[in-house]
Design an enzyme around this catalytic site. Structure first.
Site, PDB file in Angstrom:
ATOM      1  N   THR A   1       4.160   4.873  -3.254  1.00 37.13           N
ATOM      2  CA  THR A   1       5.284   4.303  -4.010  1.00 37.13           C
ATOM      3  C   THR A   1       4.843   3.067  -4.791  1.00 37.13           C
ATOM      4  O   THR A   1       5.318   2.820  -5.905  1.00 37.13           O
ATOM      5  CB  THR A   1       6.433   3.932  -3.033  1.00 37.13           C
ATOM      6  OG1 THR A   1       6.717   5.072  -2.213  1.00 37.13           O
ATOM      7  CG2 THR A   1       7.672   3.516  -3.775  1.00 37.13           C
TER       8      THR A   1
ATOM      9  N   GLU B   1      -0.726  -5.788   5.408  1.00 33.97           N
ATOM     10  CA  GLU B   1       0.632  -5.708   4.840  1.00 33.97           C
ATOM     11  C   GLU B   1       1.530  -6.768   5.481  1.00 33.97           C
ATOM     12  O   GLU B   1       2.303  -7.438   4.805  1.00 33.97           O
ATOM     13  CB  GLU B   1       1.236  -4.326   5.098  1.00 33.97           C
ATOM     14  CG  GLU B   1       0.616  -3.235   4.251  1.00 33.97           C
ATOM     15  CD  GLU B   1       1.141  -1.847   4.585  1.00 33.97           C
ATOM     16  OE1 GLU B   1       0.972  -0.968   3.742  1.00 33.97           O
ATOM     17  OE2 GLU B   1       1.720  -1.653   5.661  1.00 33.97           O
TER      18      GLU B   1
ATOM     19  N   SER C   1       0.841  -1.209   0.000  1.00 31.52           N
ATOM     20  CA  SER C   1       0.000   0.000   0.000  1.00 31.52           C
ATOM     21  C   SER C   1       0.869   1.249   0.000  1.00 31.52           C
ATOM     22  O   SER C   1       2.023   1.216   0.411  1.00 31.52           O
ATOM     23  CB  SER C   1      -0.863   0.025   1.257  1.00 31.52           C
ATOM     24  OG  SER C   1      -1.468  -1.211   1.451  1.00 31.52           O
ATOM     25  N   GLY C   2       0.261   2.349  -0.417  1.00 30.42           N
ATOM     26  CA  GLY C   2       0.956   3.635  -0.370  1.00 30.42           C
ATOM     27  C   GLY C   2       1.191   4.193  -1.765  1.00 30.42           C
ATOM     28  O   GLY C   2       0.836   3.568  -2.769  1.00 30.42           O
TER      29      GLY C   2
ATOM     30  N   ASP D   1       6.424  -3.721  -1.242  1.00 27.68           N
ATOM     31  CA  ASP D   1       5.688  -2.766  -0.399  1.00 27.68           C
ATOM     32  C   ASP D   1       6.581  -1.573  -0.050  1.00 27.68           C
ATOM     33  O   ASP D   1       7.808  -1.674  -0.134  1.00 27.68           O
ATOM     34  CB  ASP D   1       5.206  -3.469   0.881  1.00 27.68           C
ATOM     35  CG  ASP D   1       3.988  -2.782   1.499  1.00 27.68           C
ATOM     36  OD1 ASP D   1       3.665  -1.640   1.104  1.00 27.68           O
ATOM     37  OD2 ASP D   1       3.371  -3.379   2.395  1.00 27.68           O
TER      38      ASP D   1
ATOM     39  N   GLY E   1       1.753   4.003   7.975  1.00 25.56           N
ATOM     40  CA  GLY E   1       1.381   5.409   7.817  1.00 25.56           C
ATOM     41  C   GLY E   1       0.056   5.555   7.083  1.00 25.56           C
ATOM     42  O   GLY E   1      -0.704   6.488   7.316  1.00 25.56           O
ATOM     43  N   GLY E   2      -0.243   4.603   6.225  1.00 26.32           N
ATOM     44  CA  GLY E   2      -1.511   4.616   5.479  1.00 26.32           C
ATOM     45  C   GLY E   2      -2.560   3.712   6.113  1.00 26.32           C
ATOM     46  O   GLY E   2      -3.593   3.437   5.493  1.00 26.32           O
TER      47      GLY E   2
HETATM   48  C1  5RP Z   1       0.778   2.078   4.430  1.00 24.56           C
HETATM   49  C2  5RP Z   1       2.244   1.854   4.406  1.00 24.56           C
HETATM   50  C3  5RP Z   1       3.000   2.433   3.264  1.00 24.56           C
HETATM   51  O1  5RP Z   1       3.743   1.435   2.648  1.00 24.56           O
HETATM   52  C4  5RP Z   1       3.888   3.524   3.782  1.00 24.56           C
HETATM   53  O2  5RP Z   1       3.074   4.474   4.462  1.00 24.56           O
HETATM   54  C5  5RP Z   1       4.671   4.213   2.667  1.00 24.56           C
HETATM   55  O3  5RP Z   1       3.824   4.963   1.867  1.00 24.56           O
HETATM   56  P1  5RP Z   1       4.374   5.877   0.685  1.00 24.56           P
HETATM   57  O4  5RP Z   1       4.914   4.965  -0.369  1.00 24.56           O
HETATM   58  O5  5RP Z   1       3.158   6.658   0.235  1.00 24.56           O
HETATM   59  O6  5RP Z   1       5.422   6.777   1.257  1.00 24.56           O
HETATM   60  O7  5RP Z   1       2.826   1.245   5.271  1.00 24.56           O
HETATM   61  O8  5RP Z   1       0.196   1.634   5.625  1.00 24.56           O
END
Ligand code: 5RP
Length: 251
Positions: free
Chosen positions: A48, A126, A45-46, A104, A119-120
């Protein structure tokens, strides 16, 4: 080689640098860790991971049509569907079988490749998908690297909790030395607390930066200083904690 210091850039230039770094990391990860023979792929998720899916799609339909893609939450489910990939859920992977690889992102990565994730708000799924993968590939740009977890990522360790246990878990976190742990509130404009894809609540628990690995002579928790594995184990033992955003031992 030309180098650029992100701090001298305008906001728009910084944004462009971050996006191109995420994209470069994603393409590199797919190039190094993906094989056309793979059949089961985990998609994290996220933001990236959006580029990871783009890079996977660039492998060509004749390759990806032979594969199934496993999401770690609603966002990656929609990404997989949007790319036209075959969607499969982790609960449908037969017992004893593994995903070939899981890609991920991360919020922070320390020198031993321990991670903070969540963070998401997708950390439980995950971790489940990562755990069932033969190979876990963390895709992270230059902003995520840190000598110790908790230095760059100041929001705290995301912890998914059963909603009724939120008060109990907050009290236990304070006893362990967490500095002002709080239930994560909803998105701007949305009342109430965050509800995870699993219907649970989320706490962000800041701690002093985590020591890299367990030294048997360390007294974990003294003055609120914990090792990565010591804190992960302690948090998991609190009644009501579903999963924590500390990822270690996945590399
Ligand atoms: C979501 C996550 C994401 O992988 C993490 O927040 C990184 O996100 P981004 O690629 O937007 O920086 O753990 O729960």
């Amino acid at each position: 080689m030309a180098t650029t210091s992100p701090s001298t850039l305008s906001a728009a230039e910084q944004n462009a640098l971050i996006e191109s770094s995420k994209r470069a990391a994603a393409y590199q990860a797919v190039k190094e860790h993906m094989e056309p023979s793979y059949r089961h792929i985990g998609v994290g998720s996220g933001s990236t991971v959006i580029y990871v899916v783009e890079a996977l799609r660039d492998m060509g339909k004749e390759v990806t049509d032979k594969m199934s893609f496993f999401p770690t939450g609603d966002q990656s489910r929609d990404l997989i569907k949007g790319a036209g990939f075959r969607l499969q859920y982790i609960q449908d992977l037969p017992d004893g079988e593994q995903l070939d690889v899981c890609f991920d992102g991360a919020d922070e990565v320390d020198e031993d490749l321990n991670l903070i994730k969540g963070g998401g708000a997708c950390l439980f799924q995950e971790k489940l998908v990562a755990t069932r993968a033969a190979k876990f590939v963390c895709v992270a740009d230059f902003r995520k690297l840190s000598p110790r977890l908790g230095i760059n990522w100041k929001r705290g360790i995301p912890i998914e909790v059963v909603t009724q246990a939120t008060g109990h878990v907050l009290a236990e976190l304070r006893k362990l030395g967490s500095i002002r742990p709080q239930a994560r509130s909803g998105l701007p404009g949305k009342a109430g607390s965050v509800v995870t894809d699993n219907g649970n609540s989320l706490i962000d628990a800041p701690f002093k930066p985590l020591a890299l690995s367990k030294d048997p002579t360390d007294e974990d928790g003294v003055d609120g200083v914990w090792t990565v594995d010591g804190l992960a184990a302690k948090l998991s033992s609190i009644v009501g904690v579903v999963e924590t955003g500390i990822f270690y031992g996945h590399n």
